[in-house]
Design a protein around this motif. Structure first.
Motif, PDB file in Angstrom:
ATOM      1  N   PRO A 111       0.819  -1.222   0.000  1.00  0.00           N
ATOM      2  CA  PRO A 111       0.000   0.000   0.000  1.00  0.00           C
ATOM      3  C   PRO A 111       0.847   1.264   0.000  1.00  0.00           C
ATOM      4  O   PRO A 111       1.911   1.322   0.620  1.00  0.00           O
ATOM      5  N   LEU A 112       0.344   2.272  -0.701  1.00  0.00           N
ATOM      6  CA  LEU A 112       0.925   3.605  -0.640  1.00  0.00           C
ATOM      7  C   LEU A 112       0.309   4.338   0.555  1.00  0.00           C
ATOM      8  O   LEU A 112      -0.916   4.403   0.688  1.00  0.00           O
ATOM      9  N   VAL A 113       1.135   4.885   1.421  1.00  0.00           N
ATOM     10  CA  VAL A 113       0.634   5.614   2.591  1.00  0.00           C
ATOM     11  C   VAL A 113       1.513   6.828   2.852  1.00  0.00           C
ATOM     12  O   VAL A 113       2.676   6.868   2.469  1.00  0.00           O
ATOM     13  N   TYR A 114       0.925   7.826   3.497  1.00  0.00           N
ATOM     14  CA  TYR A 114       1.712   8.948   4.019  1.00  0.00           C
ATOM     15  C   TYR A 114       1.107   9.354   5.353  1.00  0.00           C
ATOM     16  O   TYR A 114      -0.056   9.056   5.646  1.00  0.00           O
ATOM     17  N   GLN A 115       1.900  10.011   6.180  1.00  0.00           N
ATOM     18  CA  GLN A 115       1.450  10.420   7.501  1.00  0.00           C
ATOM     19  C   GLN A 115       1.064  11.888   7.464  1.00  0.00           C
ATOM     20  O   GLN A 115       1.877  12.755   7.144  1.00  0.00           O
ATOM     21  N   GLY A 116      -0.206  12.163   7.771  1.00  0.00           N
ATOM     22  CA  GLY A 116      -0.712  13.526   7.732  1.00  0.00           C
ATOM     23  C   GLY A 116      -0.673  14.193   9.092  1.00  0.00           C
ATOM     24  O   GLY A 116      -0.256  13.612  10.095  1.00  0.00           O
ATOM     25  N   GLY A 117      -1.139  15.436   9.129  1.00  0.00           N
ATOM     26  CA  GLY A 117      -1.194  16.179  10.378  1.00  0.00           C
ATOM     27  C   GLY A 117      -2.440  15.825  11.165  1.00  0.00           C
ATOM     28  O   GLY A 117      -3.548  15.884  10.644  1.00  0.00           O
ATOM     29  N   SER A 118      -2.271  15.462  12.419  1.00  0.00           N
ATOM     30  CA  SER A 118      -3.403  15.021  13.233  1.00  0.00           C
ATOM     31  C   SER A 118      -3.620  15.875  14.470  1.00  0.00           C
ATOM     32  O   SER A 118      -4.461  15.559  15.304  1.00  0.00           O
ATOM     33  N   ASP A 119      -2.875  16.974  14.604  1.00  0.00           N
ATOM     34  CA  ASP A 119      -3.004  17.808  15.800  1.00  0.00           C
ATOM     35  C   ASP A 119      -4.301  18.606  15.798  1.00  0.00           C
ATOM     36  O   ASP A 119      -4.824  18.958  16.856  1.00  0.00           O
ATOM     37  N   VAL A 120      -4.840  18.890  14.623  1.00  0.00           N
ATOM     38  CA  VAL A 120      -6.109  19.599  14.500  1.00  0.00           C
ATOM     39  C   VAL A 120      -6.972  18.859  13.486  1.00  0.00           C
ATOM     40  O   VAL A 120      -6.627  18.782  12.309  1.00  0.00           O
ATOM     41  N   MET A 121      -8.089  18.323  13.953  1.00  0.00           N
ATOM     42  CA  MET A 121      -9.083  17.712  13.072  1.00  0.00           C
ATOM     43  C   MET A 121     -10.339  18.575  13.134  1.00  0.00           C
ATOM     44  O   MET A 121     -10.836  18.888  14.229  1.00  0.00           O
ATOM     45  N   LEU A 122     -10.853  18.981  11.988  1.00  0.00           N
ATOM     46  CA  LEU A 122     -11.918  19.965  11.936  1.00  0.00           C
ATOM     47  C   LEU A 122     -13.306  19.329  11.966  1.00  0.00           C
ATOM     48  O   LEU A 122     -13.507  18.215  11.492  1.00  0.00           O
ATOM     49  N   LYS A 123     -14.261  20.070  12.498  1.00  0.00           N
ATOM     50  CA  LYS A 123     -15.651  19.633  12.508  1.00  0.00           C
ATOM     51  C   LYS A 123     -16.233  19.709  11.094  1.00  0.00           C
ATOM     52  O   LYS A 123     -15.652  20.315  10.186  1.00  0.00           O
ATOM     53  N   ALA A 124     -17.404  19.125  10.928  1.00  0.00           N
ATOM     54  CA  ALA A 124     -17.999  18.954   9.598  1.00  0.00           C
ATOM     55  C   ALA A 124     -18.367  20.257   8.922  1.00  0.00           C
ATOM     56  O   ALA A 124     -18.448  20.322   7.690  1.00  0.00           O
ATOM     57  N   THR A 125     -18.608  21.315   9.710  1.00  0.00           N
ATOM     58  CA  THR A 125     -19.022  22.587   9.134  1.00  0.00           C
ATOM     59  C   THR A 125     -17.934  23.648   9.195  1.00  0.00           C
ATOM     60  O   THR A 125     -18.191  24.815   8.897  1.00  0.00           O
ATOM     61  N   ALA A 126     -16.725  23.257   9.586  1.00  0.00           N
ATOM     62  CA  ALA A 126     -15.626  24.224   9.625  1.00  0.00           C
ATOM     63  C   ALA A 126     -15.308  24.706   8.218  1.00  0.00           C
ATOM     64  O   ALA A 126     -15.378  23.939   7.254  1.00  0.00           O
ATOM     65  N   PRO A 127     -14.951  25.974   8.046  1.00  0.00           N
ATOM     66  CA  PRO A 127     -14.616  26.447   6.700  1.00  0.00           C
ATOM     67  C   PRO A 127     -13.336  25.811   6.179  1.00  0.00           C
ATOM     68  O   PRO A 127     -12.458  25.424   6.953  1.00  0.00           O
ATOM     69  N   ILE A 128     -13.261  25.692   4.863  1.00  0.00           N
ATOM     70  CA  ILE A 128     -12.019  25.314   4.193  1.00  0.00           C
ATOM     71  C   ILE A 128     -11.252  26.611   3.963  1.00  0.00           C
ATOM     72  O   ILE A 128     -11.641  27.434   3.129  1.00  0.00           O
ATOM     73  N   GLU A 129     -10.192  26.820   4.727  1.00  0.00           N
ATOM     74  CA  GLU A 129      -9.487  28.092   4.686  1.00  0.00           C
ATOM     75  C   GLU A 129      -8.184  27.978   3.891  1.00  0.00           C
ATOM     76  O   GLU A 129      -7.481  26.964   3.961  1.00  0.00           O
ATOM     77  N   ALA A 130      -7.866  29.037   3.171  1.00  0.00           N
ATOM     78  CA  ALA A 130      -6.607  29.094   2.431  1.00  0.00           C
ATOM     79  C   ALA A 130      -6.085  30.521   2.452  1.00  0.00           C
ATOM     80  O   ALA A 130      -6.850  31.473   2.661  1.00  0.00           O
TER      81      ALA A 130
END
Length: 330
Positions: A111-130
């Motif tokens: 399998p191809l895998v990578y380790q992402g950031g897990s310190d902040v997981m957002l709620k379902a209605t949180a904005p997608i910010e950029a």
């Protein structure tokens, strides 16, 4: 230990929120502080606590509160580990075509895998910010599992026993940054902002016949700006299942309870199923001869992304992800 349970994390002013049991029709909930105050606490002692939670659920919902998904955080607002894979063959084919690279020779073997950031997981209605317009912001609808403790060297069968919960997520990507990061040879970081989760985590047994061969077998519906974008089935044409993914991750180290393992962007070869990310839709348009300036644009300020899974009776399984894009311009 896999009783049929639906769990959520309700806001209570603390980072990790409070664990609540959710009724099968997603209308009622019960806090269980005497059993586990948070989902992580429950996962730390899953084999002992899951039966206790099941007993509470079996007693009925008359004393419960009205369940309001908008007051929920991500099931795990911060996690010990977030690892994402890429098990959907058609998605891999299109993504490597987008990057002008061949699919890795061992794609079907490891399998191809990578380790992402897990310190902040957002709620379902949180904005997608950029932070700007030119990042090629993309959504990615995915299914993931949350594990109990996984021992190092776990077999596939042992790994299956460590799947505690199943979740729905939006793994946002900043596509403009990905080629440059990968070219440096050290993987994703800035191109992968915080991940958002549907409010409810469910045990595999709560999915009934829709959970088989260690995968969810239901379409994942995606709307963009209130228009249908895709509904690929999460159980079709995968190179690996969650048991195989977890066993691969545990080859050289243990996984702590509360590790989140994703299967990658859902994708079906049938074009009628649409897509679960914009880049895949753009590659499909390119293959049909659609010129660049007429292809599906990436996300812009104010765009709305909705992701949800409905069961055979049309009932929401995980609750909905419903996000708007917010661009912070300098």
């Amino acid at each position: 230990m896999n009783p049929p349970l639906r769990l959520a994390t309700r806001e209570n002013g603390r980072r990790d929120g409070e664990l609540v049991l959710v009724s099968p029709d997603l209308t009622r909930c019960l806090a269980v502080p005497s059993i586990a105050g948070t989902l992580q606490e429950a996962l730390d002692h899953w084999s002992a606590i899951a039966p206790q939670l099941m007993q509470v659920a079996a007693n009925g919902w008359d004393t419960g509160d009205h369940f309001n998904a908008s007051t929920c955080l991500a099931p795990l607002p911060r996690a010990y580990q977030w690892v994402d894979g890429s098990v959907y063959r058609h998605h891999a084919k299109l993504m490597y075509q987008w990057r002008n690279e061949p699919i890795p020779a061992q794609y079907e073997e490891k399998p191809l895998v990578y380790q992402g950031g897990s310190d902040v997981m957002l709620k379902a209605t949180a904005p997608i910010e950029a932070i700007g317009d030119a990042l090629d912001i993309d959504f990615e609808a995915e299914i993931a599992v949350i594990t109990s403790d996984v021992p190092m060297g776990a077999s596939i069968e042992q790994a299956l026993d460590c799947i505690a919960l199943v979740v729905l997520l939006n793994d946002v990507s900043l596509r403009r940054l990905i080629p440059g990061e990968l070219a440096r040879g050290f993987g994703f970081y800035q191109s992968k902002p915080a991940t958002s989760f549907a409010p409810i985590a469910v045990t595999p047994s709560a999915l009934g016949a829709h959970w088989r061969e260690a995968m969810l077998h239901l379409p994942v519906r995606v709307n963009l700006n209130d228009k249908w974008f895709g509904a690929p089935d999460a159980g079709h044409d995968t190179a690996f299942n969650f048991g195989q993914l977890i066993a691969h991750l545990a080859c050289t180290r243990a996984l702590a309870a509360g590790s989140i393992v994703g299967a990658g962007t859902i994708s079906n070869a049938d074009p009628a199923s649409g897509s679960a990310c914009i880049t895949e839709a753009r590659v499909r348009q390119e293959l049909r001869g659609v010129v660049e300036n007429e292809r599906q644009p990436y996300l812009a300020h104010g765009d709305r992304v909705q992701i949800e899974v409905l069961d055979a009776n049309g009932h929401s399984v995980f609750g909905a992800i419903d996000q708007k894009v917010v661009i912070h311009r300098k």
